[in-house]
Design an enzyme around this catalytic site. Sequence first.
Site, short mmCIF file in Angstrom:
data_model
loop_
_atom_site.label_atom_id
_atom_site.label_comp_id
_atom_site.label_asym_id
_atom_site.label_seq_id
_atom_site.Cartn_x
_atom_site.Cartn_y
_atom_site.Cartn_z
N ASP A 13 -11.78 -43.58 45.29
CA ASP A 13 -13.08 -44.57 46.45
C ASP A 13 -14.43 -44.71 45.67
O ASP A 13 -14.55 -44.58 44.26
CB ASP A 13 -13.91 -43.18 47.35
CG ASP A 13 -14.13 -44.51 48.24
OD1 ASP A 13 -14.46 -45.60 48.32
OD2 ASP A 13 -15.03 -44.10 49.75
N TRP A 18 -18.92 -49.55 42.56
CA TRP A 18 -18.53 -50.24 41.07
C TRP A 18 -19.25 -51.54 40.54
O TRP A 18 -19.97 -51.79 39.45
CB TRP A 18 -17.54 -49.18 40.63
CG TRP A 18 -17.52 -49.55 39.04
CD1 TRP A 18 -17.89 -48.87 38.16
CD2 TRP A 18 -16.96 -50.57 37.61
NE1 TRP A 18 -17.32 -48.44 37.04
CE2 TRP A 18 -17.32 -49.93 36.56
CE3 TRP A 18 -16.93 -51.65 38.70
CZ2 TRP A 18 -16.89 -51.27 35.77
CZ3 TRP A 18 -16.58 -52.86 37.51
CH2 TRP A 18 -16.76 -52.30 35.43
N HIS A 30 -11.91 -53.20 41.30
CA HIS A 30 -10.48 -52.26 41.72
C HIS A 30 -9.30 -53.19 40.16
O HIS A 30 -8.14 -51.47 39.77
CB HIS A 30 -9.64 -53.77 42.38
CG HIS A 30 -10.65 -53.26 44.17
ND1 HIS A 30 -10.66 -51.96 44.23
CD2 HIS A 30 -10.79 -54.06 44.74
CE1 HIS A 30 -10.92 -52.04 45.52
NE2 HIS A 30 -11.06 -53.50 46.16
N SER A 58 -4.72 -48.20 51.86
CA SER A 58 -4.60 -47.63 53.45
C SER A 58 -3.69 -48.72 54.65
O SER A 58 -3.67 -49.70 54.43
CB SER A 58 -5.63 -46.67 53.43
OG SER A 58 -6.16 -47.99 54.39
N ASN A 61 -6.68 -50.54 55.47
CA ASN A 61 -6.87 -51.69 53.96
C ASN A 61 -6.91 -53.45 54.26
O ASN A 61 -6.95 -53.92 53.73
CB ASN A 61 -6.47 -50.96 52.71
CG ASN A 61 -7.54 -50.36 52.18
OD1 ASN A 61 -7.38 -49.12 51.19
ND2 ASN A 61 -8.53 -50.05 52.72
N ARG A 174 -11.81 -36.27 45.83
CA ARG A 174 -12.27 -37.84 46.77
C ARG A 174 -13.64 -37.98 45.71
O ARG A 174 -14.62 -37.60 45.78
CB ARG A 174 -12.93 -37.94 48.15
CG ARG A 174 -12.95 -38.69 48.90
CD ARG A 174 -13.05 -39.74 50.08
NE ARG A 174 -13.81 -41.05 50.33
CZ ARG A 174 -12.88 -41.85 51.34
NH1 ARG A 174 -12.34 -40.52 52.64
NH2 ARG A 174 -13.54 -42.45 51.65
N GLU A 193 -7.50 -27.20 48.24
CA GLU A 193 -8.23 -27.28 48.39
C GLU A 193 -9.03 -28.74 47.94
O GLU A 193 -8.67 -29.73 47.84
CB GLU A 193 -8.90 -26.57 46.54
CG GLU A 193 -8.77 -25.05 46.58
CD GLU A 193 -9.55 -24.33 47.46
OE1 GLU A 193 -10.68 -24.34 47.52
OE2 GLU A 193 -9.10 -23.13 48.26
C1 FPP Z 1 -11.69 -48.23 47.74
O1 FPP Z 1 -12.52 -48.40 47.42
C2 FPP Z 1 -10.39 -48.11 46.70
C3 FPP Z 1 -9.13 -49.29 47.05
C4 FPP Z 1 -9.33 -49.51 48.62
C5 FPP Z 1 -8.37 -49.66 46.50
C6 FPP Z 1 -8.36 -48.00 45.29
C7 FPP Z 1 -6.96 -48.50 44.18
C8 FPP Z 1 -7.36 -48.67 43.04
C9 FPP Z 1 -7.87 -48.27 42.45
C10 FPP Z 1 -6.23 -49.70 42.47
C11 FPP Z 1 -4.91 -48.31 42.15
C12 FPP Z 1 -4.16 -49.93 41.70
C13 FPP Z 1 -2.75 -48.94 41.07
C14 FPP Z 1 -2.05 -50.29 40.24
C15 FPP Z 1 -2.71 -47.78 41.71
P1 FPP Z 1 -13.40 -49.17 47.59
O2 FPP Z 1 -13.21 -50.87 47.12
O3 FPP Z 1 -13.73 -48.85 49.40
O4 FPP Z 1 -14.81 -49.39 46.99
P2 FPP Z 1 -15.96 -49.25 48.00
O5 FPP Z 1 -16.31 -48.07 48.45
O6 FPP Z 1 -17.41 -49.24 47.20
O7 FPP Z 1 -16.21 -50.47 48.38
#
Ligand code: FPP
Length: 242
Positions: A13, A18, A30, A58, A61, A174, A193
């Site tokens: 997350d 970021w 991402h 998810s 998403n 997390r 855990e």
């Molecule tokens: C949550 O951060 C992150 C996601 C919904 C996507 C996670 C995906 C990646 C890290 C890329 C994974 C790729 C591969 C190839 C496995 P957010 O966007 O909800 O962040 P925020 O809460 O700060 O808005």
Amino acid sequence: MGNELRHIAFIMDGNGRWAKKRHLPREFGHRAGVETFRRVLTHCRDLGIPFITVYAFSTENWKRPQHEVDALMDLLSRYLRECLRDAKKNKARFCFIGDPEPLSDALKAQIRDVESATSGYDSVVNIALNYGSRHELVQAFEKLVREGKTEFTEEDVDRALYTAHCPDPDLIVRTAGEKRLSNFLLWQAAYAEFYFTDTLWPDLSNREIDSIVADYSARVRRYGAVKEEPSSGANGKGDEAS
Ligand code: FPP
């Protein structure tokens, strides 16, 4: 000796925050998240952890803006291409957990190719994609009913889940400050855990992973029982050991 860590899972997350901190579009977060995922994977494997699971997308998403969903699917597709190319070098079995149904045909084909090219390796990387734990449980029970079962054991449910090929996660990490599971591995997390850090996923360093693993290693895992206390009792064992 500390707890054995066979299975670590990450809720990645904080990519959006970021990017926001840098006045960049969320997609850049991402992209940075994928870089971190690659590094974390290598580091966890260097630490000898044989099962690694990440929550990449998810079932909820899909509600994000279409351009963000498209960017995530594009990153996944690029990563899958890389996975197929590097299958022999990575020596890891990639498994995709979740319901592939709404994914594009092209992505489904890539997933099948990667899963079959890497199926011979023991070390496992699970990528949760269009994953929702409640949906997984409903599908598991439907599967058992189709098999003609009217009574279920916990083992029946275990083997009907997407994660049938894995032990339960020992540790779920997390990032980005939220302290919830968000429909991730609800059944499998029964004795996991948890570790919550404020660090945003793209900023998670190998050093912090080392400290998370050290913290986990020092925890007392009781699984509902009473832990043996080396100093208690004349024989140096806890009461329940006798
Ligand atoms: C949550 O951060 C992150 C996601 C919904 C996507 C996670 C995906 C990646 C890290 C890329 C994974 C790729 C591969 C190839 C496995 P957010 O966007 O909800 O962040 P925020 O809460 O700060 O808005």
